[in-house]
Structures are given as structure tokens and as C-alpha cells.
Enzyme design. Structure first.
Site, PDB file in Angstrom:
ATOM      1  CB  SER A  86      -0.686   0.007   1.429  1.00 30.83           C
ATOM      2  OG  SER A  86       0.560   0.023   2.286  1.00 30.83           O
ATOM      3  CB  SER A 141       9.439  10.247   8.670  1.00 27.59           C
ATOM      4  OG  SER A 141       8.634  11.244   8.585  1.00 27.59           O
ATOM      5  CE1 TYR A 181       6.897   6.280  11.143  1.00 29.01           C
ATOM      6  CE2 TYR A 181       7.385   8.309  10.626  1.00 29.01           C
ATOM      7  CZ  TYR A 181       7.051   7.138  10.177  1.00 29.01           C
ATOM      8  OH  TYR A 181       6.874   7.372   8.528  1.00 29.01           O
ATOM      9  CE  LYS A 190      10.612   5.526   9.315  1.00 30.08           C
ATOM     10  NZ  LYS A 190      10.567   5.124   7.597  1.00 30.08           N
ATOM     11  CB  THR A 246       0.334   6.637   2.509  1.00 32.95           C
ATOM     12  OG1 THR A 246       0.393   7.205   3.808  1.00 32.95           O
ATOM     13  CG2 THR A 246       1.279   7.574   1.307  1.00 32.95           C
TER      14      THR A 246
END
Length: 320
Positions: free
Chosen positions: A53, A178, A204, A208, A239
Site C-alpha cells: 500500500s 521521514s 517513529y 527514522k 497514504t
């Protein structure tokens, strides 16, 4: 790039919102490097994780249209099959192979890598795209925090195990990171996020940041093999992952979010264009290499970088 366009490009980048959204893509696409030529990846083999995806699926379509045979690495075979059908609908000539592997599960990574090497002697491009942003702290069967396992340990192990195939092709490794990493320093004192209150967004951003540092370290390790390593960030794209993990942000920013194709553009360019092959260890956004720090407090020390590498070696059991 002229001085004027470079100044404009940098201004967009520092302003964040215009640079990371579809505004930045629209402006920069008027003066950025040329698209890879048709057939640039003909005969090439690509492995991409997180393929069912979002950015992964968009990147697959772009890579396949350039002639690559793309191995779609997914956790869920049914979702993977659906994604493959969607890509083939827009790229009927695409050569797509479905592979099952949970990147957060080190046993699964070893199994996939062993099987891939038995079938393929070389690998032209490895794209680390699998990502997660959980609302609460969870651990894998290996005892690793899930974000750290998905973004750091799994990709580290996979890169190490596929090194012979990458070396045989003088290949490329791409970490999809990111822009959120700009807010985080390199946390090696509590990498498993075992202390204090857990925040999925902070975990996160921290992992990253780790990916960007590891890309630089892998670039040095693989240089003698003729393998180049880069990291990139896609900006803010619309997304399923963003919608599920950050619904408020997605709702407010919806009119400005990039399409998955726009977010994945630099992944495809890094995989196929000539310019990225002439350098290694860079961090990219919208086909231009970017600084890895914009504030001094996020800068890591050499001993922190060494500790990150040692942590990955200890937790994965490989010493490249």
C-alpha cells in the site's frame, strides 16, 4: 540548478509546509533533474518492503514501468496479491513477484533472505520502505520494540544478509525515512523505549533518525563492494498509514498532501537515475540531497553513532 532556483528550493525546504506538501512537488518538478530514461531498469531486480500500500505500491508501479522485476515483500499475502493486481492494472507489462516476510521478525527476515539468495545471485536495488507507527508500545517475538524492529533491526539484518547479491550487481540500497527525523536526536541510551511514557510519534521520529545514520554507516561499509546507499524522505503524502496513524493531521492537511506517486517519486529516481550512483551516503528529498540536521541539538556524537551500529550487531547477530 541556478542560484535562484537553489535559493527557492531551500526556502521551500526550511518552511516545511510548502516544501513537504504538493506545493513543493509542483514547484520543484519544474526544475529538478530529468526523469530516468525509458527502460532504465530493464533486466534489473528490485526488492521493496512494505509493498502492499501507500508509497510502497506507488514505487513498485514506477519501478516496474522502467523495466525492473520487482519483488514485493509483504506480511499479508492476500493484501499483497491485491496490491499486485492493482499495479498490474496500471502497468500490464510489469514483472512482479510476491514475497512474504515480516520485517520486524528477525527469523522471518533470515528465512526470506536465505530463500532469495538461493533463487537470485544478484540484487540491483533494495528499498527499505516498511513502516509502522503504533499507538502503544509493543514488542516482537524477539523482544524488540515494534517500531525499532521494523525500521532499524529488520532492515539492518536484511541488508547484511543480502550483501553478496548487492555486491554482485554493484547495487543500490534506499532507506525511506521521514522528515519527522529532523525533530529527533540519536537516542541510544534507551533505544527500546522501555523508560518513561511511550509515544508512537516520538518512537517513529527516533527510529527514522536511526535509519538516516545507518544509511551513512552502510554507505561506508559497502563502498568497497561498489554498492551505494542513500536515504530519503517523501514529504507529507496521503497514504493509508498516515490516515490510520495520524487521522487529525490527515484530516487538516488533506488538501495539501501529496499523492503516493508524488511521495514515491524520489525512491524511483534514486533507484534508476545516473546521478545517485555517482555518490553515496546522502539524504534526499525531491531529487536533491538535503542536510541531515537543521538544529544543533539533534546532532549526534561519534560514540552515539558507534553505539547504534553495535546495538544492531548485538540484536541481529550479524557483524558486517
Amino acid at each position: 540548478m541556478s542560484l535562484g532556483t537553489r535559493v527557492l528550493d531551500t526556502a521551500l525546504d526550511r518552511a516545511v509546509v510548502p516544501g513537504y506538501t504538493r506545493i513543493g512537488y509542483s514547484v520543484r518538478s519544474r526544475f529538478w533533474p530529468a526523469d530516468p530514461p525509458c527502460g532504465a531498469l530493464e533486466g534489473s531486480t528490485v526488492v521493496i518492503t512494505g509493498a502492499n500500500s501507500g508509497l510502497g505500491k506507488a514505487a513498485i508501479a514506477g519501478l516496474a514501468k522502467l523495466g525492473a522485476t520487482v519483488h514485493m515483500v509483504v506480511r499479508d499475502p492476500e493484501k499483497g496479491a491485491a496490491a499486485r493486481a492493482e499495479v498490474q492494472a496500471v502497468a500490464p507489462e510489469a514483472h512482479l513477484e510476491l514475497e512474504t516476510c515480516d520485517i520486524a521478525d528477525l527469523t522471518s527476515v533470515r528465512r526470506f533472505a536465505e530463500d532469495f539468495l538461493e533463487r537470485h545471485g544478484s540484487l540491483d536495488v533494495l528499498v527499505h520502505n516498511a513502516g509502522t507507527l503504533p499507538p502503544e508500545r509493543r514488542e516482537t517475538a524477539d523482544g524488540n520494540e515494534i517500531t525499532l524492529a521494523t525500521h532499524v533491526f529488520g532492515p539492518f539484518l536484511l541488508t547484511a544478509l543480502l550483501r553478496p547479491a548487492l555486491a554482485a550487481a554493484h547495487g543500490r540500497v534506499i532507506f525511506v525515512t521521514s522528515g519527522g527525523m529532523y525533530t529527533a536526536g540519536l537516542h541510544v541510551d534507551d533505544p527500546q523505549y522501555a523508560e518513561g511514557g511511550y509515544s508512537g510519534t516520538r518512537a517513529y521520529a527516533r527510529t527514522k533518525r536511526m535509519q538516516v545514520v545507518l544509511a551513512e554507516q552502510w554507505a561506508a561499509h559497502l563502498d568497497a563492494d561498489g554498492v551505494v546507499v542513500h536515504s530519503m524522505h517523501p514529504g507529507w503524502a496521503d497514504t493509508p498509514g498516515v490516515a490510520a496513524s495520524l487521522p487529525g493531521f490527515n484530516r487538516i492537511m488533506a488538501p495539501l498532501l501529496r499523492s503516493p506517486d508524488q511521495g514515491a517519486d524520489t525512491v524511483v529516481w534514486l533507484a534508476a537515475a545516473d546521478e545517485p550512483a555517482r555518490m553515496t551516503g546522502r539524504f534526499w528529498h525531491d531529487r536533491r540531497d538535503r542536510p541531515t540536521h537543521i538544529t544543533p541539538w539533534t546532532r549526534e556524537k561519534p560514540e552515539q553513532r558507534a553505539a547504534l551500529w553495535d546495538l544492531c550487531v548485538a540484536r541481529t547477530g550479524v557483524d558486517p
